[in-house]
Enzyme design. Structure first.
Site, PDB file in Angstrom:
ATOM      1  N   TYR A 126       0.571  -1.199  -0.025  1.00 53.76           N
ATOM      2  CA  TYR A 126       0.023   0.006  -0.184  1.00 53.76           C
ATOM      3  C   TYR A 126       0.895   1.280  -0.047  1.00 53.76           C
ATOM      4  O   TYR A 126       0.659   2.117  -0.731  1.00 53.76           O
ATOM      5  CB  TYR A 126      -1.008  -0.043   1.302  1.00 53.76           C
ATOM      6  N   LYS A 156       1.387   4.458  -2.725  1.00 54.40           N
ATOM      7  CA  LYS A 156       0.921   6.007  -2.291  1.00 54.40           C
ATOM      8  C   LYS A 156       2.178   6.766  -2.678  1.00 54.40           C
ATOM      9  O   LYS A 156       2.423   8.001  -2.880  1.00 54.40           O
ATOM     10  CB  LYS A 156       0.688   6.045  -0.918  1.00 54.40           C
TER      11      LYS A 156
END
Length: 267
Positions: free
Chosen positions: A174, A178
């Site tokens: 994740y 980002k």
């Protein structure tokens, strides 16, 4: 009369819903996007936007599919008269220790959080350039896009197998997505500046949403507890930042992934 047209992806709940309602309150006509499985919830948000006196349409589409993103933007232009603000908010987050992650986990996260944002940025920019009236492109970054998921405090707790205030470092993939959003935001901002298009992202810490609930439940086997809700933000607070980035007052702000995390991390 609307001040412009805003398209918000992942708009059925959480930050996306809050952003759509805030931009509607600001005076924008709103296009709401999410997956087919969220149509019923989207209709509720649609009614809320109508209640604010704004024109609104629903655009069901999968942001990981290029043809669907293109079609979505075409529909927005035909039905609402153009595109002035793109909020690429849709994202996923599945916690898992790095050594237990798989290539499927990598592909799933990068399809939504990486490719989905890229496609929304790309086709929104092309439409805005065609219109010759500038625009605002805004993406979903994260505190995890600034320093991964391990700061000194979290590392302290993780090493001792004690639940700290923000849980364990379980978001390696994740975080990578980002970081990609942050980089894409910077480079797109440079190239699109000549077209009077700003490109920015919001970088929240923990926010009280369904996605955060899913993270907490998924991370409990590794010691995360409900205590991490203690200093979480609200979707409406993130929406306030998006409102500013979409406004004429933010003309001189571009290429930024702006922290909004209650002081959890500075840069």
């Amino acid at each position: 009369m609307a001040i412009g047209v805003a398209l918000v992806t992942g708009a059925s709940r959480g930050i996306g819903r809050a952003v759509a309602l805030r931009l509607a309150a600001d005076g924008y006509s709103i296009a709401l996007n999410d997956l087919p499985s969220s149509q019923e919830v989207l209709r509720v948000v649609e009614a809320e936007v109508k209640g604010l006196g704004r024109e609104v349409i629903i655009c069901v589409a999968d942001v990981t599919k290029e043809i669907e993103v293109q079609s979505m933007i075409d529909i927005v232009v035909v039905k609402l008269g153009g595109l002035d603000v793109m909020v690429a908010n849709a994202g996923i987050c599945v916690p898992k220790p790095f050594l237990e992650t798989t290539l499927d986990d990598w592909d799933e996260h990068f399809n939504v959080n990486g490719k989905g944002v890229y496609l929304c940025y790309l086709y929104a920019a092309k439409q805005m350039i065609k219109q010759s009236r500038g625009g605002r492109i805004i993406g979903a970054c994260s505190l995890a896009g600034k320093q991964g998921t391990v700061d000194r405090e979290r590392l302290y707790y993780a090493r001792r197998r004690i639940n700290g205030p923000t849980g364990s470092p379980l978001l390696s993939i994740y975080s990578a997505t980002k970081f990609a959003v942050r980089s894409l935001t910077q480079t797109a901002a440079i190239e699109l500046a000549k077209h009077n298009i700003t490109v920015n992202a919001y970088a929240p810490g923990f926010v009280k949403t369904t996605l955060m609930d899913q993270f907490v439940q998924g991370a409990k086997p590794w010691g995360v507890t409900d205590s991490i809700y203690k200093n979480a933000g609200t979707p409406e607070e993130i929406a306030g930042l998006v409102s500013y980035l979409a406004s004429k007052d933010a003309r001189h702000v571009t290429g930024q992934s702006i922290n909004i995390n209650g002081g959890r991390f500075f840069d």
